[in-house]
Design a protein around this motif. Structure first.
Motif, PDB file in Angstrom:
ATOM      1  N   MET A  90       0.741  -1.163  -0.093  1.00 40.59           N
ATOM      2  CA  MET A  90      -0.027   0.018  -0.129  1.00 40.59           C
ATOM      3  C   MET A  90       0.669   1.347  -0.127  1.00 40.59           C
ATOM      4  O   MET A  90       0.673   2.403  -0.803  1.00 40.59           O
ATOM      5  N   ASN A  91       1.946   1.239   0.962  1.00 39.68           N
ATOM      6  CA  ASN A  91       2.937   2.266   0.782  1.00 39.68           C
ATOM      7  C   ASN A  91       3.448   2.684  -0.509  1.00 39.68           C
ATOM      8  O   ASN A  91       3.709   3.724  -0.978  1.00 39.68           O
ATOM      9  N   ARG A  92       3.823   1.413  -1.045  1.00 37.93           N
ATOM     10  CA  ARG A  92       4.517   1.680  -2.404  1.00 37.93           C
ATOM     11  C   ARG A  92       3.510   2.276  -3.435  1.00 37.93           C
ATOM     12  O   ARG A  92       3.859   2.998  -4.319  1.00 37.93           O
ATOM     13  N   THR A  93       2.280   1.951  -3.462  1.00 37.73           N
ATOM     14  CA  THR A  93       1.358   2.335  -4.316  1.00 37.73           C
ATOM     15  C   THR A  93       0.883   3.752  -3.838  1.00 37.73           C
ATOM     16  O   THR A  93       1.083   4.421  -5.258  1.00 37.73           O
ATOM     17  N   LEU A  94       0.997   4.089  -2.880  1.00 41.70           N
ATOM     18  CA  LEU A  94       0.696   5.391  -2.452  1.00 41.70           C
ATOM     19  C   LEU A  94       1.933   6.085  -2.951  1.00 41.70           C
ATOM     20  O   LEU A  94       1.740   7.456  -3.453  1.00 41.70           O
ATOM     21  N   GLY A  95       3.058   5.805  -2.876  1.00 39.11           N
ATOM     22  CA  GLY A  95       4.270   6.737  -3.392  1.00 39.11           C
ATOM     23  C   GLY A  95       4.191   6.885  -4.737  1.00 39.11           C
ATOM     24  O   GLY A  95       4.598   7.891  -5.278  1.00 39.11           O
ATOM     25  N   GLN A  96       3.835   5.858  -5.488  1.00 39.57           N
ATOM     26  CA  GLN A  96       3.778   5.829  -7.023  1.00 39.57           C
ATOM     27  C   GLN A  96       2.765   6.945  -7.335  1.00 39.57           C
ATOM     28  O   GLN A  96       2.969   7.554  -8.352  1.00 39.57           O
ATOM     29  N   LEU A  97       1.722   6.923  -6.874  1.00 41.11           N
ATOM     30  CA  LEU A  97       0.578   7.920  -7.105  1.00 41.11           C
ATOM     31  C   LEU A  97       0.913   9.221  -6.738  1.00 41.11           C
ATOM     32  O   LEU A  97       0.620  10.120  -7.586  1.00 41.11           O
ATOM     33  N   GLU A  98       1.713   9.362  -5.545  1.00 42.44           N
ATOM     34  CA  GLU A  98       2.158  10.658  -5.232  1.00 42.44           C
ATOM     35  C   GLU A  98       3.212  11.297  -6.019  1.00 42.44           C
ATOM     36  O   GLU A  98       3.142  12.430  -6.732  1.00 42.44           O
ATOM     37  N   GLU A  99       3.990  10.294  -6.645  1.00 42.92           N
ATOM     38  CA  GLU A  99       5.036  10.712  -7.842  1.00 42.92           C
ATOM     39  C   GLU A  99       4.478  11.100  -9.082  1.00 42.92           C
ATOM     40  O   GLU A  99       4.804  12.033  -9.727  1.00 42.92           O
ATOM     41  N   ALA A 100       3.298  10.448  -9.521  1.00 44.84           N
ATOM     42  CA  ALA A 100       2.687  10.566 -10.868  1.00 44.84           C
ATOM     43  C   ALA A 100       2.127  11.774 -10.707  1.00 44.84           C
ATOM     44  O   ALA A 100       2.033  12.897 -11.652  1.00 44.84           O
TER      45      ALA A 100
END
Length: 247
Positions: free
Chosen positions: A1-11
């Motif tokens: 979940m943290n990795r997914t949120l990090g990718q969304l924030e980067e996008a």
């Protein structure tokens, strides 16, 4: 979940940065046009329509290039333009682009015959044109365009298969565009493929460019199952396109 949120924030951050850069690029020619029109309105008796129109045309051309490139990049990234798979001789395609482009520097073509890939000749032609145009802007005197086939590397018994984006059972088609200009530092080589990128004065884009050509070129390469990179060279910059060879 943290990795997914990090990718969304980067996008989201990339999207915000892109919107800011696009707004700046569009605002610059619009501001120039507004200033010229306001000056003409303040002194209508002294304004020549033909002179005003000629002064406005460069800004309009720049706006049109930016809009066209933004639309093309958006369509490429969203797969709105499906790749038409047909056999394309990369050497002949490069030769055709060289004949159509305005020549500003000495061009050296080293084009092997029968280097054939599967893809859309229009998109690949646009990629080649972008690379040659970029090289001509920054070359001191000479641009070299090379096409050859890279044989498939043999795999050791029991070794894992090559799963790189440009891996091919038949080998790899390589197109290289090199210039003898100031070159690009290794730490900035990925940056030049970002949209609206500005480097130092030595490799900055020309004043009329939209800063999207290399971003479009890389996306075309990826859509064709290949990759576009900048590799080491004795002088200048060396852009290398690798695509799977057609059966």
């Amino acid at each position: 979940m943290n990795r997914t949120l990090g990718q969304l924030e980067e996008a989201l951050e990339r999207q915000r940065r892109f919107s800011s850069d696009a707004s700046h690029e569009l605002r610059t020619p619009m501001t120039a046009m507004r200033t010229q029109i306001e000056d003409a309105l303040q002194a209508p008796q002294e304004t020549d329509v033909t002179t005003l129109a000629m002064a406005l045309l460069p800004s309009l051309d720049r706006l049109q290039r930016i809009a066209t490139d933004l639309l093309a990049l958006s369509q490429l990234e969203s797969d709105a333009l499906p790749v038409r798979r047909q056999r394309v001789d990369l050497g002949k395609l490069a030769e055709g682009e060289l004949q159509m482009l305005p020549i500003t520097k000495r061009l050296v073509p080293l084009l092997d015959p029968d280097v054939v890939v599967l893809g859309d000749p229009h998109s690949l032609g646009s990629l080649i044109s972008n690379l040659i145009g970029n090289a001509q802007r920054h070359a001191a005197s000479t641009v070299t365009v090379t096409v050859w086939r890279e044989p498939r590397e043999p795999r050791e018994p029991g070794g894992s298969p090559d799963r790189s984006p440009d891996a091919s059972l038949n080998g790899t088609a390589v197109l290289e565009v090199a210039d003898d200009g100031p070159g690009i530092p290794s730490e900035q080589r990925e940056k030049v493929f970002q949209r609206f990128t500005r480097l130092d004065a030595a490799r900055s884009r020309d004043a009329g460019g939209a800063g999207l050509g290399l971003a479009i070129a890389r996306q075309v390469a990826q859509n064709h199952g290949g990759r576009l990179t900048i590799e080491d060279s004795a002088e200048g910059a060396r852009f290398v396109l690798r695509l799977p060879l057609a059966p």
